[in-house]
Design a protein around this motif. Structure first.
Motif, PDB file in Angstrom:
ATOM      1  N   LEU A  80      -6.425  -5.182   5.555  1.00  0.00           N
ATOM      2  CA  LEU A  80      -7.456  -4.926   6.563  1.00  0.00           C
ATOM      3  C   LEU A  80      -7.888  -6.171   7.318  1.00  0.00           C
ATOM      4  O   LEU A  80      -8.061  -6.126   8.537  1.00  0.00           O
ATOM      5  N   ARG A 133      -5.765  -3.788  -0.259  1.00  0.00           N
ATOM      6  CA  ARG A 133      -6.485  -3.241   0.912  1.00  0.00           C
ATOM      7  C   ARG A 133      -7.076  -4.356   1.765  1.00  0.00           C
ATOM      8  O   ARG A 133      -6.962  -4.349   2.989  1.00  0.00           O
ATOM      9  N   LEU A 164       0.840  -1.205   0.000  1.00  0.00           N
ATOM     10  CA  LEU A 164       0.000   0.000   0.000  1.00  0.00           C
ATOM     11  C   LEU A 164       0.870   1.248   0.000  1.00  0.00           C
ATOM     12  O   LEU A 164       0.597   2.224  -0.696  1.00  0.00           O
ATOM     13  N   ARG A 189      -2.770   0.535  -4.309  1.00  0.00           N
ATOM     14  CA  ARG A 189      -3.907   0.705  -3.407  1.00  0.00           C
ATOM     15  C   ARG A 189      -5.157   0.046  -3.942  1.00  0.00           C
ATOM     16  O   ARG A 189      -6.265   0.532  -3.727  1.00  0.00           O
ATOM     17  N   ASP A 212     -12.297   4.722   6.677  1.00  0.00           N
ATOM     18  CA  ASP A 212     -11.124   4.517   5.833  1.00  0.00           C
ATOM     19  C   ASP A 212      -9.882   4.410   6.714  1.00  0.00           C
ATOM     20  O   ASP A 212      -9.913   4.734   7.905  1.00  0.00           O
ATOM     21  N   ARG A 234      -8.062  -3.047  -4.452  1.00  0.00           N
ATOM     22  CA  ARG A 234      -8.872  -3.744  -3.469  1.00  0.00           C
ATOM     23  C   ARG A 234      -8.159  -4.947  -2.870  1.00  0.00           C
ATOM     24  O   ARG A 234      -8.240  -5.217  -1.680  1.00  0.00           O
TER      25      ARG A 234
END
Ligand code: HDD
Ligand code: HEM
Ligand code: HEM
Lengths: 448, 337
Positions: free
Chosen positions: A229, A225, A215, A220, A356, A222
């Motif tokens: 996450l 991410r 990242l 960046r 976010d 999906r």
């Protein structure tokens, strides 16, 4: 037989040091993979489950990639654990010869958990495309359960060394063995809880760290991410729990192993108003250069400054563990715990406010090293536990030098083992980076 | 029968299964080493990888099981063996770590030089590990490990004729088993050239193993007279059975009855494995220490037996499933890395 002449000398104190260092090296190495072996299957299964539920191809890509890594990690974890089983006897025959029967039971149960883990991992990794999605997902569940179970059992064995139970001693001979009492010793609940959470934190932060780097480099999408996450959220949610579990462990020490706590906090005089020391070094029997919070330790242990805390003055200097290493290791672990807690709170805050990641690049920068920090915390925690128990191998019952193998030349073995581990470390890092970069998947697991 | 006796038998079953499954995995590594140059050896290496891949970790756990049962059920024997024989055992442990890691790494690497490096480490450690484990067996069987911490000679206990015999035989037996399993696997995967190759190798391995075993009898007569007399008296039926089955496996190989060969070889090896303890029973560490003197308290041995029984209910069906899945897994000879 000349090349072996070096082994003909008498056993020396250097051999004891060599044995301890070899044990610490092998355990410190194994624990990294053990943590991932405990935590990764759950992350993997969750991701695969989401992939089936949502039909989201990115989840599936993540699951496939992680599965490859788990294959390598598990193999390394399994062989490094096997070395440990050997070393329990090679290095500490005095311990195993006398107490093997007392602590054998948790190891035997661990062995069964290993079977389950290895069998179902074989199914999970190699039969991905030959089972229905549902059956495949289910085949991963035993891997996850057995991973946690093996951690529970082996830490129970370690906890027994801290709080030996389930036997009597008559003239140095073990009698009246009660195997289950040995397993469920008083140190087991705090240690097991703390360790299992640590394993999940390590898995979460290490995995997230790989994607944090991506990242940061601007990828960046999906996929990256999600890769960040999912594991980060798991680890972040556990961070506050871990601080509480650590507090529980420390309170337990105050009651059951006051010497270890006194060493961890570098407290010498026994009494009320025990201070909390941050940092510092013990020189000539005194702690110097430390930041002192007056009555801090008494407050933490008993919620009041009047709480009496036992200090190192209650034990003869010969019965004290090495203080500086234990104290600094403890501070490092707690410091990292607090830092990871803050990092987790940062994400929570930002998610609550704007759904976010925090905008500051510092968040991802710290997140990309959070995995390394968690590993360091685990290593330091074990230093507190193991070095803080010295000079006892079995607390209050058997001293470490009584347990060591009296055969000469242990340090030669240590040198060889150290070289092998050095090679292995380079190879593991290299191969995993390769997997991370190219996403190479072995032929049996090619994507459909 | 008391619980220590049963536990001893259970442990020996574990060791036998380890020899039959884990041993063949080591043997696969031996053939990997002998498979020749990178390109021409490729199909063999891929078959070996296909056969070992899904199961080696599970096979390997048998060794851990044996170690754990030994230290729990017979702590004195464990401590004595580990402390006296720590040199070959350390080397075997290092072989195990090099082997497992290299195997996994080779699978995860793509470039030829990496595969060569890890493949080499995998193959070499596949020879060294069984060799050193065999020397350990030889040291115990020839009464060179007295009870007590490092009470034996840390060098002579494994550098002696019986140990060397044990080491060489262990490697040969692994290679023999592996060639036979791989021959069967190749035949089932309809790759006749591969099957023929492993059939030839199995014949050679069987002949060499038989010859070394015969010669070994002379070595034992001279170096380990007690074991020799046990093997030629009480354990004689097992020794004869093993020889007959070994010869049968050669005949069946000749006739290309692959599945029957497999059965004969497995039983032949199992018979030798059981010949040893039968020959020295009730001694655990010959000459003097009996299994009963080495055994843990009865409550420990019974508890471990119960746990192992529950474990078996969980583990054995899963294991069967894994092996069935593996047998049904197609071997794709052309798939490239
Ligand atoms: C992610 C890892 C991690 C983190 C963030 C922490 N710990 Fe920890 N700690 C461990 C990982 C660990 C460990 C490696 O898992 C240990 C070693 C033995 C054990 O049972 O857990 C351990 C041991 C350990 C012990 C010794 C237990 C014993 O010997 O019986 C104490 C007192 C604490 N911890 C206390 C804390 C406190 C007060 C923390 C507050 C932030 C903390 N730990 C954070
Ligand atoms: C859970 C099972 C564990 C068991 C059964 C165990 C057992 C032992 C034994 C037998 C020793 C040698 C004797 C001694 O020095 O007291 C030892 C030392 C040591 N172990 Fe552990 N250990 C365990 C976990 C760990 C882990 C995971 C680590 C590291 C990350 C670790 C770190 C150490 C260190 C640093 C020493 C050396 C202590 C010293 O010499 O002062 N241990 N352990
Ligand atoms: C806190 C310390 C420990 C934890 C949490 C732990 C956990 C685990 C886990 C989860 C595995 C599975 C392999 C993987 O997933 O990577 C494993 C493997 C293994 N561990 Fe440990 N372990 C610890 C310490 C020890 C110690 C002290 C020993 C031995 C005395 C040991 C012996 C083994 C063995 C033999 C294996 C290989 C099992 C196999 O082949 O699958 N472990 N350990």
């Amino acid at each position: 037989m000349t090349p072996l002449a070096v082994l003909a000398g008498p056993a020396s104190p250097a051999d004891l040091v060599a044995a301890r260092t070899q044990m610490a090296l092998s355990l410190g190495w194994h624990i990294v993979f053990a943590c991932l072996g405990v935590g990764m299957p759950a992350l993997l299964l969750f991701t695969e489950w989401r992939a089936h539920r949502t039909g989201d191809a990115e989840y599936m890509r993540l699951a496939r990639r992680w599965a490859t890594a788990v294959g390598v990690l598990f193999a390394v974890g399994a062989v490094s654990g096997t070395i440990l089983s050997f070393e329990m006897g090679l290095l500490w025959p005095g311990l195993m010869g006398v107490y093997g029967e007392v602590i054998g039971l948790p190891f035997a149960m661990e062995g069964i958990a290993f079977f389950i883990e290895a069998i179902f991992l074989g199914v999970y990794l190699y039969a991905w495309d030959r089972l229905s999605p549902r059956a495949h997902l289910l085949s991963g569940v035993p891997v996850m359960v057995a991973g946690v179970a093996s951690a529970v059992f082996v830490v129970a064995a370690n906890a027994w060394m801290n709080q030996p139970r389930g036997f009597d001693l008559e003239n140095g001979r073990v009698t009246g063995v009660a195997p289950w009492a040995a397993v469920f010793n008083p140190a087991m609940p705090p240690q097991v809880l703390h360790m299992v959470i640590a394993a999940f934190m390590v898995s979460g932060f290490v995995t997230a760290g790989v994607y944090a780097v991506a990242l940061l480099r601007g990828r960046r999408d999906r996929y990256h991410r999600l890769g960040f996450l999912v594991p980060f959220t798991v680890a972040a949610a556990l961070s506050p729990v871990q601080v509480l579990a650590g507090d529980y462990a420390a309170r337990f020490l105050a009651d059951y192993q006051p010497t270890k706590l006194a060493a961890a906090e570098a407290v010498f005089p026994t009494g009320p108003n025990a201070p909390l020391h941050l940092g510092g070094l013990v020189i000539d029997g005194r702690l110097r250069y430390a930041l002192e919070i007056p009555s801090g330790l008494s407050m933490l242990v008993g919620f009041s400054p009047g709480t009496v805390v036992q200090g190192l003055d209650r034990v003869a200097p010969a019965d004290r563990p090495p203080i500086s290493p234990v104290h600094l290791a403890f501070d490092t672990m707690v410091g990292i715990g607090m830092l990871l807690l803050l990092l987790s709170a940062w994400l929570a805050l930002s998610w609550w406010r704007r759904r976010d990641l925090p905008a500051s690049p510092w968040f991802l920068r710290i997140a990309s090293v959070a995995g390394v920090l968690a590993v360091i915390a685990v290593e330091m925690g074990w230093v507190v536990t193991e070095v803080g128990r010295q000079p006892w191998i079995v607390y209050g019952t058997m001293r470490t030098f009584e347990a060591v193998n009296p055969a000469p030349g242990l340090w030669v073995g240590f040198a060889v083992v150290a070289v092998v581990y050095a090679f292995l470390t380079v190879a593991v890092v290299y191969v995993l980076r390769h997997v991370a970069r190219t996403g190479h998947v072995a032929p049996q697991e090619t994507e459909p | 029968m008391d619980s220590a006796q049963i536990l001893l038998a259970v442990m020996w079953v574990g060791l036998t299964v380890y020899a039959l499954l884990g041993g063949a995995d080591f043997g696969g590594g031996v053939w990997d080493l002998l498979a020749g140059r990178s390109r021409s050896g490729m199909p063999q290496r891929r078959l070996i990888e296909h056969s070992i891949g899904p199961v080696w970790e599970a096979n390997h756990v048998w060794l851990i099981f044996v170690l754990v049962v030994l230290w729990t059920g017979f702590p004195l024997a464990f401590a004595s063996v580990m402390s006296t024989l720590y040199i070959p055992l350390t080397l075997a442990a290092l072989g195990i770590i090099a082997r497992g890691a290299a195997f996994a790494f080779r699978k995860a690497s793509t470039e030829l030089w990496q595969q060569r490096l890890f493949g080499g480490a995998f193959a070499l450690s596949s020879v060294l590990t069984p060799f050193f484990l065999g020397t350990v067996a030889g040291g115990i069987a020839s009464a060179r490990v007295p009870p007590g911490l490092a009470a034996g000679d840390v060098v002579g206990s494994w550098l002696n004729p019986t140990s060397l015999l044990g080491g060489v035989l262990a490697v040969l037996v692994c290679a023999y088993l592996a060639a036979i399993y791989l021959c069967d696997d190749a035949a089932r995967s309809r790759t006749p050239e591969l099957a023929e190759g492993f059939r030839r190798r199995a014949l050679v391995a069987a002949a060499v193993t038989g010859a070394v075993a015969l010669g070994g009898i002379a070595v034992l007569h001279w170096d380990a007279p007690r074991l020799f007399s046990g093997l030629t008296h009480r354990a004689l039926p097992l020794v004869v059975l093993s020889a007959v089955l070994g010869i049968a496996s050669i005949v069946l190989l000749w006739l290309r009855r692959h599945l029957l060969v497999r059965a004969a070889a497995v039983l032949a090896v199992a018979a030798v494995m059981w010949g040893w303890p039968v020959a020295q029973y009730p001694a655990m560490l010959p000459p003097a220490l009996t299994y009963r003197e080495a055994a843990a308290a009865p409550v420990v041995t019974t508890t471990v037996l119960v746990v192992a029984g529950v474990g078996a209910l969980l583990v054995l069906p899963s294991l069967v499933w894994l092996f069935l899945l593996q047998r049904r897994m197609p071997y794709d000879a052309d798939a490239s890395h």
